[in-house]
Design an enzyme around this catalytic site. Structure first.
Site, PDB file in Angstrom:
ATOM      1  CE1 TYR A  63      31.156   7.784   5.605  1.00  0.00           C
ATOM      2  CE2 TYR A  63      32.270   9.720   4.751  1.00  0.00           C
ATOM      3  CZ  TYR A  63      31.312   9.156   5.562  1.00  0.00           C
ATOM      4  OH  TYR A  63      30.516   9.957   6.345  1.00  0.00           O
ATOM      5  CD  GLU A  65      27.202   5.585   4.797  1.00  0.00           C
ATOM      6  OE1 GLU A  65      26.834   6.581   5.422  1.00  0.00           O
ATOM      7  OE2 GLU A  65      26.725   5.281   3.685  1.00  0.00           O
ATOM      8  CG  ASP A 209      27.160  -1.486  29.787  1.00  0.00           C
ATOM      9  OD1 ASP A 209      28.251  -1.709  29.224  1.00  0.00           O
ATOM     10  OD2 ASP A 209      26.733  -0.336  30.010  1.00  0.00           O
ATOM     11  CB  THR A 235      34.515   0.205  26.378  1.00  0.00           C
ATOM     12  OG1 THR A 235      35.149  -0.420  27.513  1.00  0.00           O
ATOM     13  CG2 THR A 235      33.305   0.986  26.846  1.00  0.00           C
ATOM     14  CE  LYS A 238      34.877   2.389  30.144  1.00  0.00           C
ATOM     15  NZ  LYS A 238      33.507   2.398  30.673  1.00  0.00           N
ATOM     16  NE  ARG A 244      39.090   7.436  24.568  1.00  0.00           N
ATOM     17  CZ  ARG A 244      38.835   7.099  25.836  1.00  0.00           C
ATOM     18  NH1 ARG A 244      37.602   6.986  26.262  1.00  0.00           N
ATOM     19  NH2 ARG A 244      39.820   6.871  26.679  1.00  0.00           N
TER      20      ARG A 244
END
Ligand SMILES: *Cc1c(COP(=O)(O)O)cnc(C)c1O
Length: 416
Positions: A63, A65, A209, A235, A238, A244
């Site tokens: 974890y 954060e 984008d 992303t 791709k 991903r």
């Protein structure tokens, strides 16, 4: 630094197979599907074994954060190093002052960009969805269309090219707070300087984008939005060939706003296995081998476009500058949906897409995955012939399927 490992190595499919054969079988069957059919979906690729190793690593347990050096959880010393490496590699690779590598996906990165720069109800100018805009560019089914007032620009119906005069006219009329450039299906380079000029004229932020072309940018095979856009969303899975996930790039002046827009505004804990895998992918993308790959991806797409035109398909904009192309199969007597089904039956996997003409579905295909497999121009010419054969003659599907099996058998994405 000495590290004592209690595991022998990352858990493998063998481990899964012993414990849960039902799921292991699906994983292996999917690998067979991916390696015996042609992956022509423009948004897909084969990520490397090293990236897969990071994804399947114990970093998935952690974890984290917050950001390196400022976490809400203990025990982050090592994952902090991994994230710093990812950020450092991303900024170096793209020549950006700041990178946020925590976005869970491309859509989350776009959400964060809006959250950093906009208030609900603001006007945003983006490519209309029927012309190749993404869901996050104002679809009524998406948060973007619900929370912002989107105005859509389009492409010229004849040339298929972005109509920059229309962009300027809409910007002058609607005075958007932000302009978004980027598309899911535009096959040509984006003229970022032209968008910047309009954004400056009306005092709007420019959001690029670059989910699709960012991998080509990394390999020097497409122009970079970084010098022009206030925020670049992307992303990592791709053409870039990483895990991903999403990423944001910006100048240092917006760094805090972008980081706070990702966490805590729109996300919780970072996925540290994915962040580490992004670092691995950025490392790979900085190599001469990746530069050669990116240029081969474009060369392959160009040949594929030429040869599909020779098969009688209508290629939108007459070709491509990138990894993707869109075609209308209507001259062969089939619509996009029928064509996708026929091609799937023949082992060629791709998407339908919107075309500049209203209410007509075309086909979108890309060369990122097949190029990773090692295919070149000769194979693209062969693929185009198989494509035409499968579309013209439904009964040829079985024969084409055998040829596809033979072709993919010669280019295993994970040899050994
Ligand atoms: C792929 C894509 C996205 C979204 O990426 P996800 O990871 O699927 O959320 C956003 N914008 C554009 C232009 C894309 O092509």
């Amino acid at each position: 630094m000495p590290v004592t490992h209690t595991l022998e190595g990352p858990p493998s499919v063998d481990v899964l197979g012993r414990q849960d054969p039902e799921l292991a079988e699906i994983l292996l069957a999917e690998l067979t599907r991916q390696t015996t059919t042609l992956q022509l979906i423009a948004a897909e690729n084969f990520t490397s074994p090293a990236v897969l190793a990071a994804l399947g690593s114990p970093l998935a347990n952690k974890y984290a954060e917050g950001y390196p050096g400022a976490r809400h959880h203990g025990g982050c010393e090592l994952v902090d190093v991994a994230e710093r490496i990812a950020v450092q590699r991303a900024t170096a690779l793209f020549g950006a002052e700041h990178a946020n590598v925590q976005s869970h996906s491309g859509s989350s990165a776009v959400l964060a960009a809006y959250a950093a720069l906009l208030r609900p109800g603001d006007t945003v100018l983006a490519m209309g969805l029927p012309h190749g805009g993404h869901l996050t560019h104002g679809s009524p089914a998406n948060f973007s269309g619900r929370w912002f007032d989107f105005v859509g620009y389009g492409v010229d119906p004849e040339s298929g090219l972005i109509d920059h005069e229309q962009v300027r006219a809409l910007a002058r009329t609607h005075r958007p707070k932000a302009i978004v450039c980027g598309s899911i299906s535009y096959p040509r380079h984006i003229d970022y300087a032209a968008f910047r000029e309009v954004a400056d004229e009306v005092g709007a932020y420019l959001i690029a984008d670059a989910a699709h072309p960012i991998g080509l940018v990394a390999g020097g095979a497409a122009p970079s939005p970084v010098p022009y856009a206030d925020v670049v969303c992307a992303t990592t899975h791709k053409v870039l060939r990483g895990p991903r996930g999403g990423m944001l790039l910006c100048g240092s002046g917006l760094a805090d706003r972008v980081d706070r827009a990702v966490f805590p505004f729109t996300q919780g804990g970072a996925q540290m296995h994915t962040v580490a895998a992004k670092a691995v992918a950025f490392g790979e993308a900085a190599t001469p081998a990746f530069t050669a790959y990116a240029h081969q991806v474009v060369a392959n797409a160009r040949v594929l476009a030429q040869c599909l035109a020779a098969e009688g398909l209508a290629v939108v904009t007459g070709g491509t500058d990138t990894h993707l192309l869109t075609v209308d199969p209507a001259p062969l007597g089939v619509d996009g949906r029928t064509a996708r089904g026929r091609l799937a039956a023949a082992g060629m996997v791709l998407d339908t897409c919107a075309l500049p003409r209203p209410d007509v579905r075309g086909l979108r295909l890309g060369t990122a995955a097949v190029t990773t497999q090692g295919m070149g121009e000769a194979e693209m010419a062969r693929v185009a012939v198989l494509f035409g054969t499968a579309l013209r003659d439904e009964s040829a599907g079985r024969h084409v399927r055998e040829e596809v099996r033979d072709l993919t058998g010669r280019f295993p994405p994970y040899p050994g």
